[in-house]
Motif scaffolding. Structure first.
Motif, PDB file in Angstrom:
ATOM      1  N   ALA A 124       0.928  -1.248  -0.050  1.00 46.67           N
ATOM      2  CA  ALA A 124       0.051  -0.071   0.119  1.00 46.67           C
ATOM      3  C   ALA A 124       1.062   1.077   0.052  1.00 46.67           C
TER       4      ALA A 124
ATOM      5  N   SER B 228      -2.323   2.756  -8.121  1.00 45.40           N
ATOM      6  CA  SER B 228      -2.134   3.105  -6.879  1.00 45.40           C
ATOM      7  C   SER B 228      -2.724   1.620  -6.021  1.00 45.40           C
TER       8      SER B 228
ATOM      9  N   GLU C  72      -5.474   1.903  -3.885  1.00 45.72           N
ATOM     10  CA  GLU C  72      -6.703   1.954  -4.155  1.00 45.72           C
ATOM     11  C   GLU C  72      -7.463   1.570  -5.332  1.00 45.72           C
TER      12      GLU C  72
ATOM     13  N   MET D  27     -10.932  -5.608   0.718  1.00 43.35           N
ATOM     14  CA  MET D  27     -10.490  -4.472  -0.136  1.00 43.35           C
ATOM     15  C   MET D  27     -11.833  -4.240  -1.003  1.00 43.35           C
TER      16      MET D  27
ATOM     17  N   ARG E  49      -4.621   2.784   7.107  1.00 41.12           N
ATOM     18  CA  ARG E  49      -4.127   2.176   5.903  1.00 41.12           C
ATOM     19  C   ARG E  49      -3.937   0.911   6.180  1.00 41.12           C
TER      20      ARG E  49
END
Lengths: 427, 119
Positions: free
Chosen positions: A257, A303, A305, A338, A417
């Motif tokens: 991450a 990324s 995300e 996620m 995170r």
């Protein structure tokens, strides 16, 4: 010149040892002759320059040394090396002397070194020593065992190969698939040992990763049709593409991450993805290809995300069917967490935790802690972080997990995170 | 190469009845013979009938029982002649007791002098 010798060593060592081992039926004799040939090369090439065909030169020289040994004729004073201007056949000694395909000799060596009748750590040591050409000093250092212990292990292994009738050959067709699985497992074990060292201080032993990739390339070159071998190579390349940014300046592990994706190696990603794409077209799926596909999705994401978590969760589902294991379930839980939120991840993790199968597995507790934290269960999360910290033997990871655990209580944005590495490393 | 396939198992752990086990062993021996690899086979008498002998300082010492008191005992052996270890392991895996006991595969370290004596 020294470079040339090093390159020749790299390129020709497995071919020379493999061919001699097959012809002599004895790895010790093959090693002795090969070592002598390379030592002679260091001397003669420094004096006369590199021969036009270093591989052929080494093969011819090693073979003469071996014959010399067999005849017990050690009184020959002159170097048994090709005369200047002597015709040295091109290619490997296999073609030179045996008239067979060189690849078969190298494969035979690989299959002998990875024979299931040898203990796993012995297979690893043999493969690194005789296929990859590492010294016993290097192997002992990488696996944190005394050099004498490792040397003894190799001596016993060579004797067992000779005396128990392990052959330097490609197994019969009906046994080939299982034996090839075993070879890939040895290579992947070397990679994993380099990727997340289970003991010692250095987080990434890059050398071992690169040796594993080198072995993967060799196997892929020898067996280009084999899709799982291609999958393994792709997987290692894709994971290794992150090596430069996986370790922070203060030596702590940087999780997927938080990694600076600009630091990922685009050449390794491109190569790994291309090898995977070509393999997948053959429609012979297997666990390595699925894992490589997961790594490729990470590599393709801009990324953390923006990663295609739903697709990754689905691929872990496929992996769970192809090669069921609680570790795969942990990764699936992280990806589902996620894609669909922490509760979805916790639901997948529940049976794994209940089974107690992975009690000592740090990533399980780290994944659990992260999901709990994101579900707003701070106390449970802190306890899970503590379990994760206790479970890892890697000092660097331990420090990092300790940091995350102490951070849980202040609940800063940073600590919300994700702290596990979903798909961020080998399972 | 010649190999000994050593049969180790705990007595009375076979899932087969005595008659079934005997049949299975005969079938195994027959298969090895048909394949042309069988050199010999022996079943040993019960472990508790063994006598162990040592000579120490000229003294003969006898022990009533096997060399090692273990759960799994050496119950017998096959001698086969096959090309390599892979083939020997394949035969070992076909031994009827492999599902509950252990087949130990040991290559024969051929000694020409002893071979000459036995013929």
């Amino acid at each position: 010149m020294a470079d040339g010798l090093e390159r020749a060593y790299r390129d020709e060592w497995p071919a020379v040892v493999g061919t001699l081992a097959r012809r002599l039926g004895d790895l010790q004799a093959a090693e002795d002759a090969a070592a002598e040939a390379f030592a002679t090369a260091a001397r003669v090439w420094a004096r006369d320059g590199m021969p036009p065909n270093p591989g052929g030169w080494l093969m011819t020289t090693a073979w003469r040394k071996a014959l010399d040994q067999v005849r017990g004729n050690r009184s020959v004073a002159v170097d048994q090396v090709p005369e200047p201007g002597e015709e040295v056949p091109a290619g490997t000694m296999a073609r030179t002397i045996a008239g067979t395909i060189g690849g078969d000799d190298q494969l035979g060596l690989v299959f002998a070194c990875c024979h299931p009748a040898l203990a796993l750590e012995v297979r690893v040591a043999l493969t690194l020593r005789y296929v990859a050409g590492l010294t016993t000093t290097q192997i002992a250092a990488a696996f944190v065992v005394p050099e004498a212990t490792l040397a003894q292990r190799l001596v016993r292994a060579k004797r067992k190969i000779r005396e128990s009738g392990i052959r330097f050959q490609v197994p019969a067709a009906d046994a080939l698939a299982a034996r090839l699985d075993g070879v890939r497992a040895v290579i992947y074990l070397v990679f994993n040992e380099g990727y997340a060292a289970s003991g010692g201080d250095e987080l990434i032993r890059t050398d071992l990763c690169e040796e594993a990739i080198w072995l993967g390339r060799l196997l892929h070159r020898l067996l280009p049709q084999d899709t799982e071998t291609a999958g393994l190579l792709a997987l290692m390349l894709l994971h290794h593409s992150r090596a430069a940014v996986r370790q922070g300046p203060d030596d702590h592990v940087v999780l997927l991450a938080d990694q600076d994706r600009a630091g990922w190696d685009p050449a390794l990603i491109a190569e790994g993805t291309a090898i995977l794409d070509a393999a997948v077209l053959r429609l012979q799926p297997g666990p390595y290809q699925v894992e490589a596909a997961i790594a490729a999705l990470h590599a393709a994401a801009d990324s953390f995300e923006a990663t295609d978590w739903a697709q990754i969760a689905a691929l872990y589902g496929t992996l769970a069917r192809l090669a069921p294991s609680p570790v795969v379930e942990v990764n699936r839980a992280v990806a589902a967490g996620m894609a669909d939120g922490p509760r979805a991840g916790l639901a997948i993790l529940e049976p794994v935790l209940a089974s107690g199968a992975l009690t000592g597995y740090a990533p399980l507790h780290a994944a659990h802690a992260d999901l709990l934290e994101r579900a707003g269960l701070a106390d449970e999360a802190a306890a899970a972080w503590a379990r994760a910290e206790r479970a890892t033997g890697n000092a660097t990871l331990q420090r990092e997990l300790g940091r995350r655990r102490s951070g849980t209580t202040d609940r800063s944005e940073k600590n919300l995170r994700r702290d596990v590495d979903p798909g961020g490393g080998p399972a | 190469m010649k190999y000994a396939l050593l049969i180790y198992a705990a007595q009375g752990t076979s899932p087969l009845s005595g008659a079934e086990a005997r049949e299975a062993w005969i079938a195994f021996a027959q298969a090895a013979r048909d394949a042309g690899v069988l050199l010999g086979a022996e079943r040993l008498a019960q472990t508790d009938t063994a006598t162990s002998v040592r000579l120490r300082g000229g003294q003969r010492l006898l022990t009533d029982g096997p060399f090692l008191e273990t759960k799994e005992h050496l119950l017998g052996l096959f001698l086969i002649d096959v090309p390599d270890l892979d083939a020997a392991l394949d035969w070992a895996a076909r031994m009827p007791h492999a599902v509950h006991g252990t087949a130990e595969v040991r290559a024969i370290a051929d000694d020409p002098a002893i071979r000459a004596l036995i013929g």
